[in-house]
Design a protein around this motif. Sequence first.
Motif, short mmCIF file in Angstrom:
data_model
loop_
_atom_site.label_atom_id
_atom_site.label_comp_id
_atom_site.label_asym_id
_atom_site.label_seq_id
_atom_site.Cartn_x
_atom_site.Cartn_y
_atom_site.Cartn_z
N UNK A 16 0.82 -1.21 0.00
CA UNK A 16 0.00 0.00 0.00
C UNK A 16 0.85 1.25 0.00
N UNK A 17 0.75 2.05 1.07
CA UNK A 17 1.46 3.32 1.13
C UNK A 17 1.67 3.72 2.57
N UNK A 18 2.54 4.72 2.76
CA UNK A 18 2.70 5.39 4.03
C UNK A 18 2.45 6.87 3.80
N UNK A 19 1.74 7.51 4.74
CA UNK A 19 1.35 8.90 4.58
C UNK A 19 1.67 9.68 5.86
N UNK A 20 2.01 10.95 5.70
CA UNK A 20 2.17 11.83 6.85
C UNK A 20 0.90 12.66 7.02
N UNK A 21 0.46 12.78 8.27
CA UNK A 21 -0.61 13.73 8.59
C UNK A 21 0.07 14.91 9.27
#
Length: 374
Positions: free
Chosen positions: A199-204
Amino acid sequence: MRLKLRSAGVAVAVAGLVVASTPDAATAATSKTRAEGMSVIATGLDNPRGLAVTPEGVVLVAEAGRGGQAPCLVGGQDQVFCLGATGAITAVRGHQQKRVATGLPSLGTPTQSEVLGPHDIALTPAGPLVTIGLGTDPQRRAQLGTAGALIGQTVRLGPSGANSFADLAGWEAANNPDSDQPGTGPDSNPYGLVPYRDGAVVTDAGGNTLLRLDRRGRISPLAVFPTTPTPNPFGGPNIPMQFVPTTVTTGPGGALYVGQLTGFPFPVGGAKVWRVTPGQTPTVYAEGFTNITDIAFDHKGRLLVLEITANGLLSGDPTGALIRVERDGSHTELARAGLITPTGLAVAPDGTIYISNKGTMVGQGEVLRLHVRQ
């Protein structure tokens, strides 16, 4: 929404990148040297942010857009932001450019002094994903009604348009994992994005979190970044400075690397790049930067750091900088002249560097190409 992206796993081809010779089609200017080895390959963009390069060498840039007229919400610092379908994805091949996805949600102040929308794009095993910014308490999203349903989310682009993939704002509202830190409250602003495993990694950037998204869009936390007591430049007690993670990439050893903008008072030299290995405490990988908006590793495994303002957000100087971290830890400035609030960075397999420039401007944004002597 008009969408002309065709996907098959990670291999995403941009269909129909044929630019007609009309005023609103190819607006890329003739290459102009800004600094040695730098040229302009796309112009006329609306708040260009994150970049991705396809296997075919097409550069995709997320345009945050220019907001709209209504509905509106009260966002950060009690500013009013109004919704419009002005976000886009532009594809650039050579000096040709074309918007291949339009109608994405965008939030902007009435003066367009601040715009949130498509912040980053990644070509992942789950398909092409785009983060859509919010920048306030997730509960306020309801003020936008159904028209704002995709705000604060990671969306997946496909033949039927943009659809919800992972509701990061909803996750922040339900969990708020940094609630024990001073000066924090529920806040979500999905920003940086990188393919990771299935999938992915995201920053909030609002929630101060690093989140993993699996191929079905299920969210799990990888890291929560604390506030840092920081001297108040105007006097008084220390300020609990927010971390504000703006960017994430993969790098040596398969670890994740996170760059921080920092929150107010945005100290010069106060931003760092952190190394994150799932299940372990984040550690500092490199430091001494100012207001980081993006990071990437070059084809030799050296870290590149993009600063939106090299002299700090409080300086009033919009000049940015691109810095390379050498293997001995020293810093080499690769570019400064011509970088005006740069926001996005990508490296092609051949080592060519691409930069989103004038990333906080409507109709004036650019994509730059930089060839660096090794």
